[in-house]
Design an enzyme around this catalytic site. Structure first.
Site, PDB file in Angstrom:
ATOM      1  N   ASN A   6      -8.527  14.169  -6.247  1.00 54.07           N
ATOM      2  CA  ASN A   6      -9.859  14.261  -6.831  1.00 54.07           C
ATOM      3  C   ASN A   6     -10.907  14.351  -5.720  1.00 54.07           C
ATOM      4  OD1 ASN A   6     -12.223  13.946  -8.254  1.00 54.07           O
ATOM      5  ND2 ASN A   6     -11.871  11.809  -8.819  1.00 54.07           N
ATOM      6  N   LYS A   8     -13.998  14.782  -6.029  1.00 53.32           N
ATOM      7  CA  LYS A   8     -15.320  14.296  -6.458  1.00 53.32           C
ATOM      8  C   LYS A   8     -16.383  15.330  -6.039  1.00 53.32           C
ATOM      9  CE  LYS A   8     -13.587   9.654  -6.374  1.00 53.32           C
ATOM     10  NZ  LYS A   8     -13.873   8.235  -6.393  1.00 53.32           N
ATOM     11  N   HIS A  85     -13.368   8.742 -16.172  1.00 54.11           N
ATOM     12  CA  HIS A  85     -13.370   8.146 -14.827  1.00 54.11           C
ATOM     13  C   HIS A  85     -14.511   7.123 -14.776  1.00 54.11           C
ATOM     14  CE1 HIS A  85     -13.855   7.679 -10.526  1.00 54.11           C
ATOM     15  NE2 HIS A  85     -12.654   8.208 -10.378  1.00 54.11           N
ATOM     16  N   GLU A 156      -6.909   2.684 -12.974  1.00 51.72           N
ATOM     17  CA  GLU A 156      -7.733   2.575 -11.773  1.00 51.72           C
ATOM     18  C   GLU A 156      -8.608   1.326 -11.866  1.00 51.72           C
ATOM     19  OE1 GLU A 156      -8.423   6.486  -9.646  1.00 51.72           O
ATOM     20  OE2 GLU A 156      -9.840   6.510 -11.273  1.00 51.72           O
ATOM     21  N   SER A 198      -8.286   3.451  -3.807  1.00 53.72           N
ATOM     22  CA  SER A 198      -8.107   3.167  -2.374  1.00 53.72           C
ATOM     23  C   SER A 198      -6.691   3.443  -1.849  1.00 53.72           C
ATOM     24  CB  SER A 198      -8.520   1.731  -2.061  1.00 53.72           C
ATOM     25  OG  SER A 198      -9.916   1.602  -2.203  1.00 53.72           O
ATOM     26  N   GLY A 219      -8.643   9.698  -4.366  1.00 48.59           N
ATOM     27  CA  GLY A 219     -10.015  10.146  -4.148  1.00 48.59           C
ATOM     28  C   GLY A 219     -10.281  10.426  -2.682  1.00 48.59           C
TER      29      GLY A 219
HETATM   30  P1  PGA Z   1     -10.423   6.425  -4.072  1.00 52.92           P
HETATM   31  O1  PGA Z   1     -10.854   7.073  -5.482  1.00 52.92           O
HETATM   32  O2  PGA Z   1      -9.024   6.889  -3.795  1.00 52.92           O
HETATM   33  O3  PGA Z   1     -11.431   6.971  -3.098  1.00 52.92           O
HETATM   34  O4  PGA Z   1     -10.507   4.964  -4.245  1.00 52.92           O
HETATM   35  C1  PGA Z   1      -9.966   7.110  -6.545  1.00 52.92           C
HETATM   36  C2  PGA Z   1     -10.622   7.704  -7.749  1.00 52.92           C
HETATM   37  O5  PGA Z   1     -11.852   7.518  -7.914  1.00 52.92           O
HETATM   38  O6  PGA Z   1      -9.974   8.348  -8.566  1.00 52.92           O
END
Ligand code: PGA
Length: 234
Positions: A6, A8, A85, A156, A198, A219
């Site tokens: 993702n 973002k 999300h 998540e 994370s 992410g």
């Molecule tokens: P992150 O995001 O891996 O940066 O924690 C995960 C997500 O928001 O799907």
């Protein structure tokens, strides 16, 4: 094992082109889904991975300025779409009604929804994680068994997203079992559950090897092509 990347709201056009060059060096053995920013979806068609969207409109078509419909996504070759999300729930007032409409639109258009659920820090502290997740899963009551079967759940924990703080492996294993059992008991269907929050190079393999996990939602790490190259060649 499904690995969902993702992006973002990151990367410019020239960075995307660089990213794609780097991607060619990945030795992908997992099933990969890439969710770039909506603006770049049409640049990402490739037989080595599936295309995912980070969002979809609640509506079929017409007057919804700035939104993209499930039918339009399907016409771009999109196979997966994130729904609910925590960033959408928090910053875009995406409530259960909207999420329900989005799920319907996606299922109507043969796009697999990845429904994100997770508890807050406060809920975790109050030891009501299971209750919070069960309540977010109630949205599935609006769908037939055949439709629920086509939905993927991404667990998540909100406090783990982008924070560098991760739950213990055993905790994730327990929550994933709870989600699977709850859906199996309520609707008699077996669904896939992913973990996200994370994930980084040093914990990737541990999370991937969780006994009952079907994939990962990534992410921040999804932007680091060199690190991904190392992980995918392991
Ligand atoms: P992150 O995001 O891996 O940066 O924690 C995960 C997500 O928001 O799907």
């Amino acid at each position: 094992m499904l690995i969902v990347l993702n992006h973002k709201m990151n990367l410019t056009l020239s960075e995307i082109k660089q990213y794609q060059k780097q991607m060619r060096k990945w030795k992908i053995t997992e099933e990969l889904v890439i969710c770039p920013s909506m603006a770049y979806l049409s640049l990402f068609e490739n037989s080595r991975y599936h295309l995912g969207s980070q969002n979809v409109s609640c509506y079929e078509n017409g007057s919804d300025t700035g939104e993209v419909s499930a039918k339009q996504l399907q016409s771009l070759g999109v196979h997966y779409c994130l729904v609910g999300h925590s960033e959408r729930r928090k910053f875009h007032q995406e409530d259960d009604n909207k999420i329900k409409e989005k799920l319907s639109q996606l299922l109507e258009n043969d796009i697999t929804p990845i429904l994100c659920i997770g508890e807050t820090q406060e809920e975790k502290k109050a030891k009501v994680t299971n209750k919070a997740l069960e309540s977010q899963l109630e949205i599935l009551n609006s769908f037939s068994k055949e439709k629920i079967e086509r939905i993927i759940i991404a667990y998540e924990p909100i406090w783990a997203i982008g924070t560098g703080i991760v739950p213990a492996i055993e905790e994730v294993e327990q929550v994933v079992s709870m989600i699977k059992t709850s859906i199996q008991d309520r609707y008699q269907v077996a669904i896939k559950v992913l973990y996200g929050g994370s994930i980084d190079t040093e914990n990737y393999t541990r999370f991937k090897n969780i006994r009952n996990i079907d994939g990962l939602l990534i992410g921040g790490l999804s932007l680091k092509t060199e690190k991904l190259k190392q992980l995918f060649s392991k």
